[in-house]
Design a protein around this motif. Structure first.
Motif, short mmCIF file in Angstrom:
data_model
loop_
_atom_site.label_atom_id
_atom_site.label_comp_id
_atom_site.label_asym_id
_atom_site.label_seq_id
_atom_site.Cartn_x
_atom_site.Cartn_y
_atom_site.Cartn_z
N ALA A 61 -10.67 -7.56 -0.99
CA ALA A 61 -9.67 -6.78 -0.41
C ALA A 61 -8.39 -7.77 0.28
O ALA A 61 -8.85 -8.29 1.13
CB ALA A 61 -10.13 -5.61 0.59
N VAL A 62 -7.35 -7.31 0.27
CA VAL A 62 -6.17 -7.97 1.08
C VAL A 62 -5.61 -7.06 1.64
O VAL A 62 -5.04 -6.13 1.08
CB VAL A 62 -5.07 -8.91 0.05
N ILE A 63 -5.60 -7.11 2.99
CA ILE A 63 -5.07 -6.10 3.88
C ILE A 63 -3.54 -6.48 4.37
O ILE A 63 -3.40 -7.63 4.76
CB ILE A 63 -6.21 -5.75 5.07
N GLY A 64 -2.76 -5.41 4.55
CA GLY A 64 -1.58 -5.67 5.17
C GLY A 64 -1.10 -4.36 6.14
O GLY A 64 -1.53 -3.36 5.89
N ILE A 65 -0.25 -4.69 7.06
CA ILE A 65 0.33 -3.41 7.75
C ILE A 65 1.64 -3.37 7.15
O ILE A 65 2.17 -4.19 6.65
CB ILE A 65 0.50 -4.00 9.22
N MET A 91 -5.20 -4.78 -3.12
CA MET A 91 -4.16 -5.01 -2.19
C MET A 91 -3.96 -3.61 -1.36
O MET A 91 -3.56 -2.45 -1.72
CB MET A 91 -2.71 -5.32 -2.66
N LEU A 92 -4.11 -3.68 -0.05
CA LEU A 92 -4.24 -2.72 0.72
C LEU A 92 -3.26 -2.38 1.83
O LEU A 92 -2.81 -3.52 2.24
CB LEU A 92 -5.78 -2.50 1.58
N MET A 111 -3.75 0.89 -2.48
CA MET A 111 -4.31 2.02 -1.83
C MET A 111 -4.33 1.65 -0.26
O MET A 111 -4.16 0.64 0.07
CB MET A 111 -5.76 2.29 -2.23
N THR A 112 -4.60 2.72 0.39
CA THR A 112 -4.67 2.59 2.01
C THR A 112 -6.11 2.24 2.24
O THR A 112 -6.91 2.33 1.31
CB THR A 112 -4.57 3.88 2.69
N VAL A 113 -6.19 1.76 3.41
CA VAL A 113 -7.60 1.16 3.86
C VAL A 113 -8.75 2.36 3.84
O VAL A 113 -9.81 2.34 3.66
CB VAL A 113 -7.81 0.63 5.06
#
Length: 378
Positions: A61-65, A91-92, A111-113
């Motif tokens: 998972a790659v998280i971003g704000i 990609m989140l 998608m969202t977290v």
């Protein structure tokens, strides 16, 4: 990362301490240091620390704000990992809607977290944390902590290490980060032990990297851990990297007077600023796109705008949805940025730096390379 925080503040500090005199414009840049070799045992230890222990095919998972996540940190790991086809990559975003990247591009996440948690209650095998506009986003920190508690390996890319530190995951661990944010990281997490001259540092279930361009060797190291060195070397060759390893010359990246002077000169010369366009094409290489757009948007002379013939998004070669800044067929011919479509991504970055030097001069190119923490070949 906020370019205003990273560099404009540097300029003001330099001017306040040195005075605004002509001498500041005449000093030579810092001499690049030679990167020391990394013992094979240390390289093997980093690879071992990143080796998967869960699913046969890892979930990454790659998280971003949503409001500001660093362009290359977010796009490049996802693009390279999907290119390698050694894991499932998601990609989140912390909330619904697109992720506005900095300094360029806008991306529709998968998608969202919250949606990820609903679909994968057991968590990811790896979580990649890019640099973000702030390191105290409650949703991002809570989710990263929850993933670590579920056994995910956490990888902080560039100033994403600050976010990992804010989540309390670097206390007592060895780590690195973007050169400009090192003091800030150590202030936030005083027990973190800084490791110099390494592009990637792993300690337990957490890994960190130096600045923006380190996301490429970091991702190759992760591919090696998952699928072996021959696979990583094949991907590196496909990217245009003849050689890659963990070595890094930390002393080559620092605030210098020419660096600050160039930022100041470029910033105040508003009449010389220009908006440059990149035409988005279906199936284009997302790694080249991220590197080229990132570099051209760090000159303090130019910003990149993405263009498309139709809305709402353009799908890249490896399934990343780029939202165009403008839907138009009209753009001045002299204000396009070339993507060097016949070049491999790593080479496209070098060619872009050469093009920046031709358009704005070597000092501006040095400023870009310093921000990217890129060991530019001369």
């Amino acid at each position: 990362m906020s370019r205003t925080i990273l560099l404009w503040g540097v300029v003001l500090v330099v001017l306040a301490t040195a005075g605004f005199g002509g001498w500041i414009f005449s000093l030579p840049p810092a001499t690049a240091a030679k990167a020391p070799p990394v013992p094979q045992a240390e390289t093997d230890a980093v690879t071992a620390a990143l080796r998967p222990s869960g699913r046969e095919r890892p979930l990454i998972a790659v998280i971003g704000i949503n409001d500001a996540t660093e362009t290359t940190d977010y796009v490049m790991p996802a693009g390279i990992l999907r290119r390698a086809n050694v894991a499932d990559v998601v990609m989140l975003a912390t909330g619904p809607g697109p992720v506005q990247l900095y300094p360029a591009l806008e991306v529709e996440p998968d998608m969202t977290v919250a949606e990820f948690d609903a679909a994968h209650s057991e968590g990811a095998d790896y979580v990649i944390v890019p640099a973000m506009s702030r390191d105290d986003d409650p949703a991002a920190l809570a989710w990263i902590r929850s993933q670590a508690e579920k056994g995910s390996r956490i990888i902080g890319v560039c100033a994403g290490a600050k976010v990992v530190a804010a989540a309390g995951l670097l206390d007592g661990k060895r780590a690195t980060t973007h050169w400009y944010y090192l003091r800030e990281l150590l202030k936030r997490s005083p027990t973190t032990r800084y490791v110099a001259n390494r592009r990637v540092v792993a300690d337990g279930n957490v890994a960190t990297t130096t600045g923006i361009s380190a996301s490429m060797p970091m991702t190759l190291t992760l591919i090696e851990a998952i699928a072996g060195r021959p696979k990583a070397d094949a991907v590196a060759q496909d990217l245009g990297l003849g050689q890659w390893d963990l070595r890094h010359a930390s002393d080559a990246f620092k605030v210098t007077r020419p660096f600050a002077a160039t930022v100041l000169t470029n910033r105040i010369a508003l009449w010389n600023h220009e908006e440059l366009g990149i035409r988005l094409r279906s199936g284009m290489d997302e790694v080249s796109l991220a590197l080229v757009a990132d570099a051209w948007s760090r000159t303090y002379r130019s910003m990149v705008t993405t263009l498309a013939d139709t809305a709402p998004s353009v799908l890249t070669a490896n399934g990343i949805r780029i939202v165009p800044d403008r839907v138009t067929k009209d753009w001045p011919e002299g204000r396009y940025v070339t993507m060097f479509p016949d070049q491999r991504p790593a080479t496209a970055l070098d060619r872009s730096l050469e093009a920046i030097a031709a358009r704005y001069g070597e000092p501006t190119t040095d400023v870009v390379a310093m921000q990217l923490e890129y060991p530019r070949a001369r």
